[in-house]
Design a protein around this motif. Sequence first.
Motif, PDB file in Angstrom:
ATOM      1  N   THR A 123     -24.906  58.751 -22.449  1.00 40.58           N
ATOM      2  CA  THR A 123     -24.251  59.275 -21.254  1.00 40.58           C
ATOM      3  C   THR A 123     -23.233  60.336 -21.640  1.00 40.58           C
ATOM      4  OG1 THR A 123     -24.493  57.121 -20.200  1.00 40.58           O
ATOM      5  CG2 THR A 123     -22.895  58.655 -19.233  1.00 40.58           C
ATOM      6  N   PRO A 124     -23.421  61.581 -21.164  1.00 38.60           N
ATOM      7  CA  PRO A 124     -22.479  62.641 -21.525  1.00 38.60           C
ATOM      8  C   PRO A 124     -21.115  62.359 -20.937  1.00 38.60           C
ATOM      9  CG  PRO A 124     -24.492  63.517 -20.506  1.00 38.60           C
ATOM     10  CD  PRO A 124     -24.491  62.051 -20.313  1.00 38.60           C
TER      11      PRO A 124
ATOM     12  N   GLY B 225     -13.239  56.874 -14.317  1.00 39.18           N
ATOM     13  CA  GLY B 225     -14.375  55.975 -14.381  1.00 39.18           C
ATOM     14  C   GLY B 225     -15.523  56.513 -15.211  1.00 39.18           C
ATOM     15  N   ASN B 226     -16.578  55.717 -15.302  1.00 41.10           N
ATOM     16  CA  ASN B 226     -17.792  56.107 -16.007  1.00 41.10           C
ATOM     17  C   ASN B 226     -18.816  56.655 -15.016  1.00 41.10           C
ATOM     18  OD1 ASN B 226     -16.796  55.129 -18.537  1.00 41.10           O
ATOM     19  ND2 ASN B 226     -17.324  53.034 -17.895  1.00 41.10           N
ATOM     20  N   TRP B 227     -19.783  57.369 -15.553  1.00 43.39           N
ATOM     21  CA  TRP B 227     -20.846  57.899 -14.710  1.00 43.39           C
ATOM     22  C   TRP B 227     -21.739  56.769 -14.210  1.00 43.39           C
ATOM     23  CZ3 TRP B 227     -20.501  62.697 -13.107  1.00 43.39           C
ATOM     24  CH2 TRP B 227     -19.830  63.645 -13.902  1.00 43.39           C
ATOM     25  N   LYS B 228     -22.120  56.850 -12.946  1.00 48.58           N
ATOM     26  CA  LYS B 228     -23.047  55.895 -12.357  1.00 48.58           C
ATOM     27  C   LYS B 228     -24.217  56.661 -11.763  1.00 48.58           C
ATOM     28  CE  LYS B 228     -23.372  51.918  -9.268  1.00 48.58           C
ATOM     29  NZ  LYS B 228     -22.618  50.989  -8.390  1.00 48.58           N
TER      30      LYS B 228
ATOM     31  N   THR C 223     -10.608  61.230  -6.530  1.00 46.87           N
ATOM     32  CA  THR C 223     -11.312  62.506  -6.645  1.00 46.87           C
ATOM     33  C   THR C 223     -12.589  62.270  -7.437  1.00 46.87           C
ATOM     34  OG1 THR C 223      -9.284  63.814  -6.528  1.00 46.87           O
ATOM     35  CG2 THR C 223     -11.206  64.861  -7.530  1.00 46.87           C
ATOM     36  N   TYR C 224     -13.718  62.703  -6.881  1.00 41.88           N
ATOM     37  CA  TYR C 224     -15.028  62.430  -7.475  1.00 41.88           C
ATOM     38  C   TYR C 224     -15.678  63.713  -7.977  1.00 41.88           C
ATOM     39  CZ  TYR C 224     -14.611  57.850  -5.279  1.00 41.88           C
ATOM     40  OH  TYR C 224     -14.182  56.595  -4.921  1.00 41.88           O
ATOM     41  N   LEU C 225     -16.509  63.535  -8.984  1.00 47.11           N
ATOM     42  CA  LEU C 225     -17.364  64.613  -9.482  1.00 47.11           C
ATOM     43  C   LEU C 225     -18.770  64.039  -9.577  1.00 47.11           C
ATOM     44  CD1 LEU C 225     -17.252  67.584 -10.713  1.00 47.11           C
ATOM     45  CD2 LEU C 225     -17.471  66.456 -12.917  1.00 47.11           C
TER      46      LEU C 225
END
Length: 292
Positions: free
Chosen positions: A3-4, A75-78, A102-104
Amino acid sequence: MATPTWPWVPYPEAAVSRTILFGWVLVQLAGASGTTGVVVAYNLTWKSTNFKTILEWEPKPINHGYTVQISHRLGNWKSKCFSTTETECDLTDEIVKDVKQTYLARVLSQLANATSSAAEPVFTNSPEFTPYLETNLGQPTIKSFEQVGTKLNVTVHDARTLVRKNGTFLSLRDVFGKDLTYILYYWKASSTGKKTAKTNTNEFLVDVDKGENYCFSVQAVIPSRNANQKSPESPIKCTTHERGVFRDMFFIIGVVVFLVIIFIIVLSLSLYKCKKTRARRSRKETSPLNVA
């Protein structure tokens, strides 16, 4: 697939890289019909109303699929919408967990027949998105209204959102609290001059001219925002006095009819009594005198 990590820190070469990437996308699109490579997603856009949030992008896939990943800053990528051939992904269930975060998001492109040993998929990052500050406010609705004399009372219905607390869906008022304001626009039905009133509750009580019909609409507003402050205005509603006039007329007519009926009954009884009295007098006058 490893996971990048999230590239939060901007690099000096970012502008150049974006230019090169855009040019490469155009080349890929131009030869998409005959290529075996994947096309990088572009034009990533957040579409959100009352916290219902969808990420959209381009182009339509030809021989590959897309997978969307989302994360907030800590957080981590989901992963969501695995290997989809659509160009949108509903991310509502993720962003409603904390609407002030804030989300990306990023859209990964991968060949449809790719194996687990294939090269890392290429991806494109979305703009940052903070739901509390950026979700559009939906059109409000008017729950009830009433005009009595010189007072106009209007109650606004709070829209439900997909934000939950203790298993219950929250309304816009539950989420925004005093940050949410409603504006009432009202005017005489016979004119175009508008007046306004504001409230940080859901009810208006304004002074109007007695006997005049009024039209009005409401609008939701978040004054503290820099953008997306206002919702569309609600459908226009108008008061009408004809119903009240007819109701009053029927009431008056009913009272008059009732009084007339009472008068007729009383008069009939009086006439009947008078007739009986005259009959008794007449019998007495015509009866023979008793002879001793």
